[in-house]
Write an enzyme that holds these catalytic residues in place. Sequence first.
Site, PDB file in Angstrom:
ATOM      1  N   ASN A   1       0.852  -1.187   0.000  1.00  0.00           N
ATOM      2  CA  ASN A   1       0.000   0.000   0.000  1.00  0.00           C
ATOM      3  C   ASN A   1       0.892   1.243   0.000  1.00  0.00           C
ATOM      4  O   ASN A   1       1.432   1.609   1.037  1.00  0.00           O
ATOM      5  CB  ASN A   1      -0.912  -0.011   1.232  1.00  0.00           C
ATOM      6  CG  ASN A   1      -1.740   1.257   1.324  1.00  0.00           C
ATOM      7  OD1 ASN A   1      -1.929   1.951   0.320  1.00  0.00           O
ATOM      8  ND2 ASN A   1      -2.222   1.562   2.515  1.00  0.00           N
TER       9      ASN A   1
ATOM     10  N   GLU B   1      -6.947   5.063   7.350  1.00  0.00           N
ATOM     11  CA  GLU B   1      -6.683   6.474   7.002  1.00  0.00           C
ATOM     12  C   GLU B   1      -7.881   7.077   6.273  1.00  0.00           C
ATOM     13  O   GLU B   1      -8.188   8.262   6.445  1.00  0.00           O
ATOM     14  CB  GLU B   1      -5.399   6.577   6.169  1.00  0.00           C
ATOM     15  CG  GLU B   1      -4.170   6.326   7.041  1.00  0.00           C
ATOM     16  CD  GLU B   1      -2.960   5.792   6.292  1.00  0.00           C
ATOM     17  OE1 GLU B   1      -2.948   5.821   5.053  1.00  0.00           O
ATOM     18  OE2 GLU B   1      -2.021   5.336   6.974  1.00  0.00           O
TER      19      GLU B   1
ATOM     20  N   SER C   1       3.144  -1.967  10.455  1.00  0.00           N
ATOM     21  CA  SER C   1       4.587  -1.987  10.689  1.00  0.00           C
ATOM     22  C   SER C   1       5.228  -3.341  10.385  1.00  0.00           C
ATOM     23  O   SER C   1       6.114  -3.793  11.103  1.00  0.00           O
ATOM     24  CB  SER C   1       4.897  -1.528  12.123  1.00  0.00           C
ATOM     25  OG  SER C   1       4.453  -0.191  12.317  1.00  0.00           O
TER      26      SER C   1
ATOM     27  N   LYS D   1       0.000   4.286  -0.425  1.00  0.00           N
ATOM     28  CA  LYS D   1      -0.685   5.500   0.049  1.00  0.00           C
ATOM     29  C   LYS D   1      -0.447   6.635  -0.963  1.00  0.00           C
ATOM     30  O   LYS D   1      -0.353   6.374  -2.163  1.00  0.00           O
ATOM     31  CB  LYS D   1      -0.206   5.865   1.455  1.00  0.00           C
ATOM     32  CG  LYS D   1      -0.175   4.655   2.381  1.00  0.00           C
ATOM     33  CD  LYS D   1       0.055   5.019   3.814  1.00  0.00           C
ATOM     34  CE  LYS D   1       0.231   3.752   4.629  1.00  0.00           C
ATOM     35  NZ  LYS D   1       0.026   3.941   6.031  1.00  0.00           N
TER      36      LYS D   1
ATOM     37  N   GLY E   1       2.163   2.536  10.699  1.00  0.00           N
ATOM     38  CA  GLY E   1       3.131   3.618  10.555  1.00  0.00           C
ATOM     39  C   GLY E   1       3.810   4.024  11.851  1.00  0.00           C
ATOM     40  O   GLY E   1       4.447   5.076  11.910  1.00  0.00           O
TER      41      GLY E   1
ATOM     42  N   GLU F   1      -5.806  -4.557  10.468  1.00  0.00           N
ATOM     43  CA  GLU F   1      -4.820  -3.492  10.623  1.00  0.00           C
ATOM     44  C   GLU F   1      -5.107  -2.707  11.899  1.00  0.00           C
ATOM     45  O   GLU F   1      -5.900  -1.736  11.863  1.00  0.00           O
ATOM     46  CB  GLU F   1      -4.889  -2.560   9.415  1.00  0.00           C
ATOM     47  CG  GLU F   1      -4.491  -3.247   8.126  1.00  0.00           C
ATOM     48  CD  GLU F   1      -3.744  -2.292   7.226  1.00  0.00           C
ATOM     49  OE1 GLU F   1      -2.634  -2.632   6.808  1.00  0.00           O
ATOM     50  OE2 GLU F   1      -4.257  -1.182   6.978  1.00  0.00           O
TER      51      GLU F   1
ATOM     52  N   HIS G   1      -9.584   1.430   4.444  1.00  0.00           N
ATOM     53  CA  HIS G   1      -8.323   1.652   5.167  1.00  0.00           C
ATOM     54  C   HIS G   1      -8.573   2.657   6.286  1.00  0.00           C
ATOM     55  O   HIS G   1      -9.346   3.604   6.130  1.00  0.00           O
ATOM     56  CB  HIS G   1      -7.248   2.171   4.203  1.00  0.00           C
ATOM     57  CG  HIS G   1      -5.881   2.152   4.809  1.00  0.00           C
ATOM     58  ND1 HIS G   1      -5.467   3.108   5.703  1.00  0.00           N
ATOM     59  CD2 HIS G   1      -4.859   1.268   4.691  1.00  0.00           C
ATOM     60  CE1 HIS G   1      -4.234   2.813   6.102  1.00  0.00           C
ATOM     61  NE2 HIS G   1      -3.841   1.704   5.498  1.00  0.00           N
TER      62      HIS G   1
HETATM   63  C1  PEP Z   1      -0.888   0.403   5.953  1.00  0.00           C
HETATM   64  O1  PEP Z   1      -0.943   1.581   5.672  1.00  0.00           O
HETATM   65  O2  PEP Z   1      -1.757  -0.351   5.511  1.00  0.00           O
HETATM   66  C2  PEP Z   1       0.199  -0.068   6.809  1.00  0.00           C
HETATM   67  C3  PEP Z   1       0.093  -1.259   7.317  1.00  0.00           C
HETATM   68  O3  PEP Z   1       1.254   0.811   7.019  1.00  0.00           O
HETATM   69  P1  PEP Z   1       2.667   0.474   7.744  1.00  0.00           P
HETATM   70  O4  PEP Z   1       3.150  -0.838   7.183  1.00  0.00           O
HETATM   71  O5  PEP Z   1       3.530   1.607   7.385  1.00  0.00           O
HETATM   72  O6  PEP Z   1       2.375   0.365   9.207  1.00  0.00           O
END
Ligand code: PEP
Length: 249
Positions: A10, A97, A211, A12, A173, A167, A95
């Site tokens: 992803n 976000e 992460s 973003k 992040g 998630e 998601h």
């Molecule tokens: C994501 O945005 O779906 C995500 C898991 O981000 P990160 O791996 O940076 O935590």
Amino acid sequence: MARTPYIAANWKMNKTIAEASEFIDALLPRIAATQHDVVVCPPFTALHEVVERRRGTAVRVAAQNMHYDESGAFTGEVSAPMLVELDVEAVVLGHSERRQHFGESDEALARKVPAALAAGLEPILCVGESEAARDAGETEEVLERQLQADLSGLEAGQIGGVVIAYEPIWAIGTGRTATPEQAQEVCAFIRDVVRMRGAATEGVRILYGGSVKPGNAAELLALPDVDGALVGGASLDAEEFAAIVNAAG
Ligand code: PEP
């Protein structure tokens, strides 16, 4: 039942068309031998370029959002048939976000998930609890509410076509990856919720996201109910993302 590992990048709101091309050229030789499902989710502007660059390879392409209607007065939105016309194969929906910053609601997701399937796109439906919900012992309640609402527009037999990504918001992040115990516990719970909707769950892919890095991927991906990863930050670098793909057994 053996489920094919599913590793998604992803990006973003990152990467221009030129940067996306460079990434795909660097990624392909590094994952040439993989048997896994590898999915790249670029921003809308780079979808066409990534679709063309990966032709003839195992890499599939997903958008990061779509509208539930096919067309209409929705300025700034993109529909499922428009993505299919580009040969996009999947779409990330819900998601955190988008839920947090753009008001993505469970009501909208209940329409988006069936609209994606009807158009021939594989939905990658994201669910996850906030840190406050986890601290209050409400993780399962939150996830069950999201799943029941977001999948409410589907017949039981259609749920197998959905990829679900767990998630936890506190892990996205932040560098605070869920422990293997937490990831396994919640992914198994998600499978139970899906089963309670009457769906055959053996084939449903449930991903962990939050992460994931080359250093923790193998342990997470070996868990019995974790069938893959949705990777944010570490998916921006082709070498790191390839290492995560190749860490899945
Ligand atoms: C994501 O945005 O779906 C995500 C898991 O981000 P990160 O791996 O940076 O935590």
